[in-house]
Design a protein around this motif. Structure first.
Motif, PDB file in Angstrom:
ATOM      1  N   TYR A 135       5.904   6.873  48.232  1.00  0.00           N
ATOM      2  CA  TYR A 135       5.430   6.957  49.489  1.00  0.00           C
ATOM      3  C   TYR A 135       6.225   6.096  50.244  1.00  0.00           C
ATOM      4  CZ  TYR A 135       2.882   7.506  53.864  1.00  0.00           C
ATOM      5  OH  TYR A 135       2.671   8.386  55.081  1.00  0.00           O
ATOM      6  N   ALA A 136       5.711   4.772  49.944  1.00  0.00           N
ATOM      7  CA  ALA A 136       5.972   3.642  49.998  1.00  0.00           C
ATOM      8  C   ALA A 136       7.965   3.681  49.998  1.00  0.00           C
ATOM      9  CB  ALA A 136       5.715   2.424  49.280  1.00  0.00           C
ATOM     10  N   ASP A 137       8.364   4.124  48.583  1.00  0.00           N
ATOM     11  CA  ASP A 137       9.914   3.860  48.494  1.00  0.00           C
ATOM     12  C   ASP A 137      10.698   5.027  49.725  1.00  0.00           C
ATOM     13  OD1 ASP A 137      10.158   2.042  46.617  1.00  0.00           O
ATOM     14  OD2 ASP A 137      10.002   3.550  45.570  1.00  0.00           O
ATOM     15  N   ILE A 138       9.529   6.166  50.483  1.00  0.00           N
ATOM     16  CA  ILE A 138      10.876   7.170  50.732  1.00  0.00           C
ATOM     17  C   ILE A 138      10.686   6.261  52.261  1.00  0.00           C
ATOM     18  CG2 ILE A 138       9.986   9.364  51.977  1.00  0.00           C
ATOM     19  CD1 ILE A 138       9.178  10.620  49.127  1.00  0.00           C
ATOM     20  N   LEU A 139       9.460   6.177  52.733  1.00  0.00           N
ATOM     21  CA  LEU A 139       9.405   4.862  54.094  1.00  0.00           C
ATOM     22  C   LEU A 139      10.557   3.907  53.799  1.00  0.00           C
ATOM     23  CD1 LEU A 139       7.876   5.333  56.276  1.00  0.00           C
ATOM     24  CD2 LEU A 139       6.248   3.174  55.566  1.00  0.00           C
TER      25      LEU A 139
ATOM     26  N   ALA B 248       1.820  -1.529  49.262  1.00  0.00           N
ATOM     27  CA  ALA B 248       3.600  -1.114  49.437  1.00  0.00           C
ATOM     28  C   ALA B 248       3.813  -0.721  50.733  1.00  0.00           C
ATOM     29  CB  ALA B 248       3.968  -0.291  48.026  1.00  0.00           C
ATOM     30  N   ILE B 249       2.830   0.273  51.085  1.00  0.00           N
ATOM     31  CA  ILE B 249       3.387   0.330  52.583  1.00  0.00           C
ATOM     32  C   ILE B 249       3.444  -0.172  53.818  1.00  0.00           C
ATOM     33  CG2 ILE B 249       2.417   1.687  54.596  1.00  0.00           C
ATOM     34  CD1 ILE B 249       3.683   3.423  52.341  1.00  0.00           C
ATOM     35  N   LEU B 250       2.646  -1.543  53.832  1.00  0.00           N
ATOM     36  CA  LEU B 250       2.269  -2.376  54.427  1.00  0.00           C
ATOM     37  C   LEU B 250       4.106  -3.639  53.957  1.00  0.00           C
ATOM     38  CD1 LEU B 250      -2.014  -3.558  54.618  1.00  0.00           C
ATOM     39  CD2 LEU B 250       0.000  -2.235  56.571  1.00  0.00           C
ATOM     40  N   VAL B 251       3.991  -3.499  52.782  1.00  0.00           N
ATOM     41  CA  VAL B 251       5.158  -4.691  53.044  1.00  0.00           C
ATOM     42  C   VAL B 251       6.394  -4.274  53.642  1.00  0.00           C
ATOM     43  CG1 VAL B 251       6.556  -5.151  51.171  1.00  0.00           C
ATOM     44  CG2 VAL B 251       4.371  -5.761  50.302  1.00  0.00           C
ATOM     45  N   ILE B 252       6.390  -2.890  53.192  1.00  0.00           N
ATOM     46  CA  ILE B 252       7.401  -1.779  54.498  1.00  0.00           C
ATOM     47  C   ILE B 252       7.568  -2.044  55.344  1.00  0.00           C
ATOM     48  CG2 ILE B 252       8.926   0.803  54.442  1.00  0.00           C
ATOM     49  CD1 ILE B 252       9.451  -0.874  51.864  1.00  0.00           C
ATOM     50  N   ALA B 253       6.295  -1.738  55.779  1.00  0.00           N
ATOM     51  CA  ALA B 253       6.286  -1.436  57.663  1.00  0.00           C
ATOM     52  C   ALA B 253       7.454  -2.607  57.844  1.00  0.00           C
ATOM     53  CB  ALA B 253       4.840  -1.874  57.761  1.00  0.00           C
ATOM     54  N   LYS B 254       6.152  -4.286  57.418  1.00  0.00           N
ATOM     55  CA  LYS B 254       6.172  -5.412  57.546  1.00  0.00           C
ATOM     56  C   LYS B 254       7.941  -6.451  57.674  1.00  0.00           C
ATOM     57  CE  LYS B 254       3.918 -10.133  57.235  1.00  0.00           C
ATOM     58  NZ  LYS B 254       5.324 -11.056  56.202  1.00  0.00           N
ATOM     59  N   ARG B 255       8.371  -5.656  56.527  1.00  0.00           N
ATOM     60  CA  ARG B 255       9.640  -5.585  56.629  1.00  0.00           C
ATOM     61  C   ARG B 255      11.135  -5.671  57.569  1.00  0.00           C
ATOM     62  NH1 ARG B 255      12.217  -3.452  51.149  1.00  0.00           N
ATOM     63  NH2 ARG B 255      10.522  -4.750  50.349  1.00  0.00           N
ATOM     64  N   ARG B 256       9.923  -4.366  58.416  1.00  0.00           N
ATOM     65  CA  ARG B 256      10.897  -3.801  59.247  1.00  0.00           C
ATOM     66  C   ARG B 256      10.533  -4.096  60.373  1.00  0.00           C
ATOM     67  NH1 ARG B 256      15.171  -1.686  58.056  1.00  0.00           N
ATOM     68  NH2 ARG B 256      15.059  -0.756  60.151  1.00  0.00           N
ATOM     69  N   ILE B 257       9.140  -4.753  60.956  1.00  0.00           N
ATOM     70  CA  ILE B 257       9.100  -5.665  62.162  1.00  0.00           C
ATOM     71  C   ILE B 257       9.635  -6.378  61.971  1.00  0.00           C
ATOM     72  CG2 ILE B 257       6.978  -6.181  62.831  1.00  0.00           C
ATOM     73  CD1 ILE B 257       4.814  -4.119  61.744  1.00  0.00           C
ATOM     74  N   GLU B 258       9.871  -7.290  60.848  1.00  0.00           N
ATOM     75  CA  GLU B 258      10.413  -8.364  60.938  1.00  0.00           C
ATOM     76  C   GLU B 258      12.140  -8.738  60.887  1.00  0.00           C
ATOM     77  OE1 GLU B 258       9.569  -9.966  57.601  1.00  0.00           O
ATOM     78  OE2 GLU B 258       7.686 -10.772  57.493  1.00  0.00           O
TER      79      GLU B 258
END
Length: 349
Positions: free
Chosen positions: A295-299, A339-349
């Motif tokens: 899920y996290a990788d796909i996101l 892992a989901i939150l790390v991906i989301a945070k990276r996009r926000i930054e």
């Protein structure tokens, strides 16, 4: 052995077999075919083996190119003379022909193609045991520097495909490691050759190419960015066919393929990105909870594509994002909120 064979085949025939004129070599081969036919009828298989030994050692391995050409046409003639009994001598006949595919003389390589073509026509499915070696040789010959050799290799390739599709002795399990090894070759002729084989094997009902798709999927995606329009089209057609099969199949290993698609979604090539995102979109619809561990990788692959320069990619990425959110992932085993939150945070930054 050679002395024994010399008493079986007249000296004049052997001289003609090494002649620079093709017609003389051809006529000598016809005489050898007749001699072998008589030996076969009489059950003289030791003498036949001696003849094959002579043609191999004194001709196909000769430093003289005309001898090598004569040896090849001679071995094909032996096979034709043996007809239904040729299979028991293949272990002597096929290796020197395969060795000749590496010859420095393009005419010898050409005659090697012709010889193996004539051998294959006689023995059909019995030569499947040599398939991997023949495939490997054809793979190299498909990119041969000589156009005549390429043309002869294409004819042989078509015959081998016919034989494989009608044979029940072909082993896909033994073939896949060889295919996987070749998939990263960049030569356009080799790429066409490989896609052709993938397509043909996938069309055979008894061969489960879909089950092995993770082994060569990355290679097909690699071809989507080829400089040749024809190769891009062929790879795209093969991928489209596999995606259709995935939709109709109850058992699919989504995980291994998802890893490949995630990587390819970040490709600098627009067509590769679009195809990857399209596949991911279908996987999310079809695989559902099977894809939760990814899920996290796909996101991570989807989010950058939501702002892609290409509108088609943006549309598919947004739709996939909605599909992902609809999966009850947080209730499923393997869901990693961190892992989901790390991906989301990276996009926000």
């Amino acid at each position: 052995m050679a002395a024994d064979a010399l008493s079986i085949i007249p000296g004049a025939v052997l001289r003609n077999l090494a002649d620079k004129l093709y017609e003389k070599r051809k006529n000598a081969a016809l005489e050898i075919e007749g001699i072998v036919k008589q030996l076969s009828t009489a059950g003289e298989h030791d003498k036949i083996a001696a003849v094959i030994g002579l043609l191999t050692n004194d001709f196909t391995y000769s430093p003289q190119a005309n001898h090598r050409k004569g040896g090849l046409i001679g071995l094909a003639a032996v096979t034709v003379g043996l007809t239904s009994e040729a299979a028991q001598h293949l272990e002597l006949i096929v290796p020197p022909v395969l060795n000749s595919f590496l010859d420095q003389d393009s005419r010898v390589r050409y005659y090697a193609c012709e010889a193996l073509y004539n051998i294959a026509k006689v023995v059909r499915g019995d030569f499947i045991i040599y398939f991997n070696k023949i495939f490997d040789a054809l793979c190299k010959l498909s990119a041969d520097s000589d156009a005549n050799v390429q043309s002869a290799a294409h004819l042989l390739d078509r015959l081998v495909k016919d034989i494989v599709t009608e044979s029940d002795q072909f082993s896909i399990e033994e073939f896949i490691p060889l295919l996987r090894e070749r998939m990263n070759v960049l030569n356009p002729y080799v790429r066409q050759f490989l896609v052709g084989w993938i397509t043909v094997l996938d069309s055979v009902p008894d061969i489960d190419m879909l089950g092995f798709l993770p082994d060569f999927l990355d290679g097909l995606f690699n071809m989507l960015s080829d400089s040749s329009h024809e190769i891009r089209q062929q790879a795209d057609a093969a991928l489209s066919e596999f995606l259709q099969e995935i939709k109709n199949s109850p058992n699919v290993d989504y995980g291994r393929m998802a890893e490949i698609l995630v990587r390819r979604a970040g490709s600098p090539d627009e067509f590769t990105r679009l195809t990857s995102i399209t596949w991911i979109n279908e996987f999310v619809k079809l695989g559902g909870e099977q894809l939760v561990p990814y899920y996290a990788d796909i996101l991570g692959a989807i989010l950058p594509c939501i702002s892609d320069e290409e509108e088609k990619i943006r549309v598919v990425a947004r739709e996939t994002n909605e599909e992902l959110r609809a999966i009850k992932a947080d209730q499923a085993e393997g869901f990693d909120i961190g892992a989901i939150l790390v991906i989301a945070k990276r996009r926000i930054e």
